[in-house]
Design a protein around this motif. Structure first.
Motif, mmCIF file in Angstrom:
data_model
loop_
_atom_site.group_PDB
_atom_site.id
_atom_site.type_symbol
_atom_site.label_atom_id
_atom_site.label_comp_id
_atom_site.label_asym_id
_atom_site.label_seq_id
_atom_site.Cartn_x
_atom_site.Cartn_y
_atom_site.Cartn_z
ATOM 1 N N ARG A 93 0.830 -1.209 0.000
ATOM 2 C CA ARG A 93 0.000 0.000 0.000
ATOM 3 C C ARG A 93 0.862 1.256 0.000
ATOM 4 N NH1 ARG A 93 -2.095 3.738 -0.911
ATOM 5 N NH2 ARG A 93 -4.140 4.601 -0.343
ATOM 6 N N LEU A 94 2.033 1.184 0.620
ATOM 7 C CA LEU A 94 2.920 2.337 0.692
ATOM 8 C C LEU A 94 3.882 2.425 -0.490
ATOM 9 C CD1 LEU A 94 3.867 2.162 4.490
ATOM 10 C CD2 LEU A 94 2.148 3.643 3.425
ATOM 11 N N ALA A 95 3.968 1.378 -1.299
ATOM 12 C CA ALA A 95 4.959 1.314 -2.378
ATOM 13 C C ALA A 95 4.896 2.506 -3.331
ATOM 14 C CB ALA A 95 4.800 0.006 -3.156
ATOM 15 N N PRO A 96 3.713 3.002 -3.733
ATOM 16 C CA PRO A 96 3.699 4.158 -4.633
ATOM 17 C C PRO A 96 4.390 5.385 -4.045
ATOM 18 C CG PRO A 96 1.561 3.084 -4.624
ATOM 19 C CD PRO A 96 2.352 2.450 -3.532
ATOM 20 N N TYR A 97 4.306 5.553 -2.738
ATOM 21 C CA TYR A 97 4.982 6.683 -2.102
ATOM 22 C C TYR A 97 6.497 6.496 -2.139
ATOM 23 C CZ TYR A 97 0.326 7.785 -0.299
ATOM 24 O OH TYR A 97 -1.005 8.087 -0.181
ATOM 25 N N TYR A 98 6.941 5.245 -1.963
ATOM 26 C CA TYR A 98 8.376 4.958 -2.064
ATOM 27 C C TYR A 98 8.893 5.353 -3.448
ATOM 28 C CZ TYR A 98 9.147 2.318 2.283
ATOM 29 O OH TYR A 98 9.320 1.958 3.594
ATOM 30 N N VAL A 99 8.157 4.931 -4.462
ATOM 31 C CA VAL A 99 8.574 5.227 -5.835
ATOM 32 C C VAL A 99 8.606 6.735 -6.070
ATOM 33 C CG1 VAL A 99 7.972 4.959 -8.261
ATOM 34 C CG2 VAL A 99 7.731 3.018 -6.698
ATOM 35 N N GLU A 100 7.574 7.425 -5.594
ATOM 36 C CA GLU A 100 7.504 8.879 -5.768
ATOM 37 C C GLU A 100 8.695 9.592 -5.155
ATOM 38 O OE1 GLU A 100 4.852 12.492 -3.878
ATOM 39 O OE2 GLU A 100 3.812 10.619 -4.361
ATOM 40 N N LEU A 101 9.156 9.100 -4.009
ATOM 41 C CA LEU A 101 10.259 9.756 -3.306
ATOM 42 C C LEU A 101 11.624 9.189 -3.689
ATOM 43 C CD1 LEU A 101 8.794 10.248 0.297
ATOM 44 C CD2 LEU A 101 8.836 11.847 -1.613
ATOM 45 N N GLY A 102 11.638 8.300 -4.680
ATOM 46 C CA GLY A 102 12.912 7.752 -5.143
ATOM 47 C C GLY A 102 13.491 6.698 -4.226
ATOM 48 N N LEU A 103 12.637 5.993 -3.519
ATOM 49 C CA LEU A 103 13.073 4.948 -2.596
ATOM 50 C C LEU A 103 12.704 3.577 -3.156
ATOM 51 C CD1 LEU A 103 11.778 6.609 0.691
ATOM 52 C CD2 LEU A 103 14.166 6.478 -0.053
ATOM 53 N N ASP A 104 13.414 2.561 -2.717
ATOM 54 C CA ASP A 104 13.148 1.185 -3.148
ATOM 55 C C ASP A 104 12.085 0.579 -2.233
ATOM 56 O OD1 ASP A 104 13.099 -1.466 -3.852
ATOM 57 O OD2 ASP A 104 15.256 -1.794 -3.626
ATOM 58 N N PRO A 105 10.901 0.222 -2.767
ATOM 59 C CA PRO A 105 9.843 -0.349 -1.923
ATOM 60 C C PRO A 105 10.253 -1.635 -1.218
ATOM 61 C CG PRO A 105 8.975 0.308 -4.062
ATOM 62 C CD PRO A 105 10.472 0.394 -4.161
ATOM 63 N N ALA A 106 11.224 -2.335 -1.766
ATOM 64 C CA ALA A 106 11.663 -3.586 -1.143
ATOM 65 C C ALA A 106 12.634 -3.360 0.001
ATOM 66 C CB ALA A 106 12.310 -4.497 -2.185
ATOM 67 N N ASP A 107 13.133 -2.142 0.114
ATOM 68 C CA ASP A 107 14.153 -1.830 1.128
ATOM 69 C C ASP A 107 13.499 -1.119 2.302
ATOM 70 O OD1 ASP A 107 16.485 -1.480 2.487
ATOM 71 O OD2 ASP A 107 17.177 0.205 1.262
ATOM 72 N N THR A 108 12.858 -1.892 3.169
ATOM 73 C CA THR A 108 12.201 -1.324 4.341
ATOM 74 C C THR A 108 12.852 -1.858 5.605
ATOM 75 O OG1 THR A 108 10.531 -3.077 4.334
ATOM 76 C CG2 THR A 108 9.972 -1.037 3.199
ATOM 77 N N PRO A 109 12.937 -1.043 6.639
ATOM 78 C CA PRO A 109 13.586 -1.468 7.884
ATOM 79 C C PRO A 109 12.702 -2.428 8.667
ATOM 80 C CG PRO A 109 12.631 0.708 8.143
ATOM 81 C CD PRO A 109 12.448 0.340 6.702
ATOM 82 N N PRO A 110 13.228 -3.005 9.740
ATOM 83 C CA PRO A 110 12.402 -3.858 10.599
ATOM 84 C C PRO A 110 11.185 -3.098 11.112
ATOM 85 C CG PRO A 110 14.721 -4.041 11.183
ATOM 86 C CD PRO A 110 14.611 -2.905 10.211
ATOM 87 N N THR A 111 10.175 -3.856 11.522
ATOM 88 C CA THR A 111 8.920 -3.229 11.929
ATOM 89 C C THR A 111 9.055 -2.364 13.166
ATOM 90 O OG1 THR A 111 8.340 -5.233 13.163
ATOM 91 C CG2 THR A 111 7.509 -5.029 10.900
ATOM 92 N N GLY A 112 9.969 -2.680 14.079
ATOM 93 C CA GLY A 112 10.138 -1.862 15.280
ATOM 94 C C GLY A 112 8.956 -1.999 16.212
ATOM 95 N N GLY A 113 8.912 -1.125 17.222
ATOM 96 C CA GLY A 113 7.792 -1.183 18.138
ATOM 97 C C GLY A 113 8.118 -0.618 19.492
ATOM 98 N N ARG A 114 7.207 -0.835 20.411
ATOM 99 C CA ARG A 114 7.338 -0.374 21.785
ATOM 100 C C ARG A 114 7.301 -1.568 22.717
ATOM 101 N NH1 ARG A 114 9.139 4.764 21.434
ATOM 102 N NH2 ARG A 114 7.727 6.157 20.341
ATOM 103 N N THR A 115 8.138 -1.536 23.735
ATOM 104 C CA THR A 115 8.139 -2.614 24.722
ATOM 105 C C THR A 115 7.086 -2.339 25.785
ATOM 106 O OG1 THR A 115 10.508 -2.948 24.392
ATOM 107 C CG2 THR A 115 9.531 -3.865 26.403
ATOM 108 N N PRO A 116 6.159 -3.267 26.005
ATOM 109 C CA PRO A 116 5.176 -3.057 27.069
ATOM 110 C C PRO A 116 5.815 -3.233 28.441
ATOM 111 C CG PRO A 116 4.905 -5.233 26.122
ATOM 112 C CD PRO A 116 5.960 -4.540 25.289
ATOM 113 N N PHE A 117 5.110 -2.792 29.457
ATOM 114 C CA PHE A 117 5.593 -2.936 30.832
ATOM 115 C C PHE A 117 5.816 -4.408 31.130
ATOM 116 C CE2 PHE A 117 4.952 -3.009 35.510
ATOM 117 C CZ PHE A 117 5.932 -2.094 35.858
ATOM 118 N N ASP A 118 7.007 -4.717 31.634
ATOM 119 C CA ASP A 118 7.365 -6.109 31.899
ATOM 120 C C ASP A 118 8.147 -6.204 33.201
ATOM 121 O OD1 ASP A 118 9.878 -5.100 31.254
ATOM 122 O OD2 ASP A 118 10.036 -6.183 29.358
#
Length: 362
Positions: A93-118
């Motif tokens: 869904r985001l790939a067209p924006y990657y192309v528009e900005l000159g980025l490779d849609p296949a080159d995305t970083p890890p998903t990342g996130g937030r650690t819950p209270f543990d």
């Protein structure tokens, strides 16, 4: 000491003014927490934005700057089960924006996130013993919650409905944050995901106050003395303010966010799940207009932001906030560019004057 008519939160937390600075992950700083606490309010640190070591360092910085009470805030979400198919769909869904900005849609970083209270964060709470510990998205399990309470910390948490407020009281909180739909940042909902039934602050606060016996803290759409007085009139014992503090020099947000705050209007924000996978109120931008603001496309919280990171970085470098989450509440237009301590004192003075009281000599 001040002439506030309701001292329940003041006495519970050991503060002078019934004003809590919202934690605001990725925006608040230790310097802000120090300034608010030194001014007689309750400063906050957002545990969700830190690693364990990072939070230890932030707490040490706050402790160096003030001996007054402060709040440590944590998320209580359940980490999602990996969903590769949904991740591929979100990237597509985001790939067209990657192309528009000159980025490779296949080159995305890890998903990342937030650690819950543990258990690790709980051990840190046991070590540093903050005056207040607050939670978002419900509460941790009983074992962890009991450990927090055993430190002597007062426990508070956000509710977006009366049912959530009752649930929180039943599970032992010392006060409830009644978070109205006007509030900026992530919604604190945890019993329902239906944003269509979320309640506005000044309808929610009196109903929560009638439903629970613990003090109520009003949050959402409160940015000046008028809002504080209105919340207290509706039986809140205190207020939690976030967006108004975004204008303070101690805040740490991208320049595009600062610029957007300067021109935001009363109808210029919306609740969106595009940036993290969970509903949060922010300033409307291109991504929200074209994909959302609410959509089934993003991966589950807190993973959606990973695929947006390259777009955000490229756009921000060009001075654009098209792909940046710019959290803000509906009262952002009332914000004033003051240091956090001055803002806290100004809010308190304004409210007290409207209440017919005056600050007592310190």
């Amino acid at each position: 000491m001040t002439a506030w008519p309701d001292r329940r939160i003041l006495d519970l937390f050991g503060i002078d003014h019934p004003i809590l600075q919202a934690p605001m992950a990725n925006a608040s700083t230790p310097a802000m927490a120090v300034a608010v606490s030194e001014a007689g309010g309750l400063g906050s640190l957002p545990g969700a934005q830190y690693t364990l070591d990072g939070l230890k360092a932030a707490v040490a910085e706050v402790r160096q700057g003030t001996g007054r009470p402060f709040n440590l805030n944590f998320f209580c979400h359940t980490p999602p089960v990996p969903d590769p198919a949904r991740l591929l769909s979100w990237r597509a869904r985001l790939a067209p924006y990657y192309v528009e900005l000159g980025l490779d849609p296949a080159d995305t970083p890890p998903t990342g996130g937030r650690t819950p209270f543990d258990a690790d964060f709980c051990a840190l709470v046991e070590e540093v013993k903050p005056a207040v510990v607050s939670f978002h998205f419900g509460l941790p399990g009983k074992v962890l919650l009991d450990r927090v309470k055993a430190t002597g910390a007062k426990v508070i948490a956000s509710a977006t409905t009366v049912a959530e407020a009752r649930w929180l009281e039943h599970h032992g909180v010392d006060a409830v944050i009644a978070m109205g739909l006007e509030a900026g940042g992530h919604r604190g909902n945890f019993l329902s995901d239906d944003m269509a039934t979320q309640v506005g602050t000044f309808a929610l606060v009196p109903q929560v106050a009638d439903a629970v016996s613990v003090p109520v803290i009003a949050a959402g759409g409160i940015a000046d003395g008028r809002g504080i007085v209105a919340a207290l009139a509706l039986s809140a014992s205190a207020v939690q303010i976030g967006t108004a503090y975004l204008f303070c020099p101690e805040i740490k947000i991208p320049e595009v966010h600062r610029q957007a705050l300067d021109s935001v209007t009363d109808d210029g924000t919306a609740v969106t799940n595009l940036f993290t996978g969970r509903p949060a109120r922010g300033i409307v931008n291109r991504l929200m207009r074209e994909v959302g603001p609410l959509s089934d496309a993003p991966t589950a919280f807190p993973t959606a932001g990973g695929a947006l990171a390259p777009l955000r970085a490229k756009a921000e470098a060009a001075g654009s906030g098209d792909f940046t989450n710019q959290w803000a509440g509906q009262a952002a237009r009332l914000g004033r560019a003051l240091p956090a301590g001055d803002l806290t004192r100004t809010l308190a003075t304004d409210a007290l004057k409207r209440l017919g009281g005056e600050p007592l000599a310190s």
